[in-house]
Design a protein around this motif. Structure first.
Motif, short mmCIF file in Angstrom:
data_model
loop_
_atom_site.label_atom_id
_atom_site.label_comp_id
_atom_site.label_asym_id
_atom_site.label_seq_id
_atom_site.Cartn_x
_atom_site.Cartn_y
_atom_site.Cartn_z
N SER A 1 0.83 -1.20 0.00
CA SER A 1 0.00 0.00 0.00
C SER A 1 0.86 1.24 0.00
CB SER A 1 -0.92 0.01 1.23
OG SER A 1 -0.16 -0.09 2.41
N GLY A 2 0.31 2.31 -0.57
CA GLY A 2 0.99 3.60 -0.59
C GLY A 2 0.57 4.46 0.57
N VAL A 3 1.25 5.57 0.74
CA VAL A 3 1.01 6.48 1.86
C VAL A 3 -0.42 7.03 1.82
CG1 VAL A 3 1.70 8.68 2.89
CG2 VAL A 3 3.43 7.10 2.04
N VAL A 4 -0.90 7.43 0.64
CA VAL A 4 -2.24 8.00 0.53
C VAL A 4 -3.30 6.98 0.95
CG1 VAL A 4 -3.94 8.97 -1.07
CG2 VAL A 4 -1.55 9.66 -1.23
N GLN A 5 -3.16 5.75 0.46
CA GLN A 5 -4.11 4.70 0.83
C GLN A 5 -4.08 4.47 2.34
OE1 GLN A 5 -3.29 0.82 -0.82
NE2 GLN A 5 -5.14 -0.07 0.03
N GLU A 6 -2.90 4.45 2.93
CA GLU A 6 -2.79 4.23 4.37
C GLU A 6 -3.43 5.35 5.17
OE1 GLU A 6 1.27 3.48 5.45
OE2 GLU A 6 1.51 2.13 3.75
N LEU A 7 -3.25 6.60 4.73
CA LEU A 7 -3.83 7.73 5.46
C LEU A 7 -5.34 7.68 5.48
CD1 LEU A 7 -1.52 10.68 4.37
CD2 LEU A 7 -1.73 9.66 6.64
N PHE A 8 -5.94 7.29 4.36
CA PHE A 8 -7.41 7.30 4.31
C PHE A 8 -8.04 6.03 4.84
CE2 PHE A 8 -6.54 10.82 1.47
CZ PHE A 8 -7.46 11.75 1.94
N THR A 9 -7.38 4.90 4.71
CA THR A 9 -7.98 3.65 5.17
C THR A 9 -7.55 3.28 6.58
OG1 THR A 9 -6.23 2.24 4.29
CG2 THR A 9 -8.09 2.75 2.82
N GLY A 10 -6.42 3.83 7.01
CA GLY A 10 -5.89 3.46 8.32
C GLY A 10 -5.25 2.09 8.33
N ALA A 11 -4.93 1.57 7.16
CA ALA A 11 -4.36 0.23 7.09
C ALA A 11 -3.19 0.20 6.11
CB ALA A 11 -5.41 -0.78 6.64
N ALA A 12 -2.16 -0.52 6.49
CA ALA A 12 -1.04 -0.79 5.60
C ALA A 12 -1.21 -2.22 5.10
CB ALA A 12 0.28 -0.65 6.34
N HIS A 13 -1.23 -2.40 3.78
CA HIS A 13 -1.42 -3.73 3.20
C HIS A 13 -0.06 -4.35 2.92
CE1 HIS A 13 -5.79 -3.08 1.71
NE2 HIS A 13 -5.57 -2.60 2.91
N HIS A 14 0.05 -5.65 3.22
CA HIS A 14 1.29 -6.39 3.02
C HIS A 14 0.99 -7.73 2.35
CE1 HIS A 14 2.34 -3.79 6.46
NE2 HIS A 14 3.56 -3.82 5.93
#
Length: 158
Positions: A69-82
């Protein structure tokens, strides 16, 4: 069952099948011995920019993750994908062959985010997701690069 319900049921089944959170497994016979196959799996994970989390030769497994996941996705979803790849190596006593199995899965780590930060409750933890296409392709690439010719398991194009 009415006509609309009968038409909707097959569509619903197809949609749910595409949302599976089950890991996907690929395997095959390695042309080398157990130690060589294990070291190859570790080397391939490193070359593909995965971070080794756990594993050892005696136990015959290595587990690694790579953030997708990218920074923008993490900021809005609250999740880091791995993407998570777990490679195991084992000898089959019946055939004398060394096998490599790679299981691809994906997780979402919930602990950050702009939208999540607005909530008073802190949401932390890890949700299991279905494996990504890139994770499945990486699993197959690991096997191929370690000399496995006949890979069995689910297709990376699924």
């Amino acid at each position: 069952m009415n006509r609309t319900t009968r038409r909707a049921v097959p569509l619903l089944v197809l949609l749910l099948a595409g949302c599976s959170t089950a890991p996907v497994s690929f395997q095959g016979v390695a042309p080398s011995g157990l130690e060589t196959a294990y070291r190859c799996a570790v080397a391939q994970l490193n070359l593909m920019d995965y971070t080794i989390e756990d594993g050892n030769l005696e136990a015959g497994f290595v587990r690694a993750r790579r953030q997708t996941s990218g920074v923008v996705q993490e900021l809005f979803t609250g999740a880091a994908h791995h993407d998570i790849l777990t490679a195991s190596v084992f000898d089959n006593p019946a055939t004398g062959n060394t096998h490599i199995r790679v299981v691809a899965s994906r997780v979402a780590d919930h602990d950050i985010g702009l939208v999540a930060g607005l909530d008073d409750e802190e949401e932390q933890g890890e949700n299991q997701l279905g494996p990504s296409d890139s994770g499945k392709a990486d699993a197959q690439r690991l096997l191929t690069n370690c000399g496995v010719v006949a890979v069995t398991g689910s297709s990376a194009s699924r």
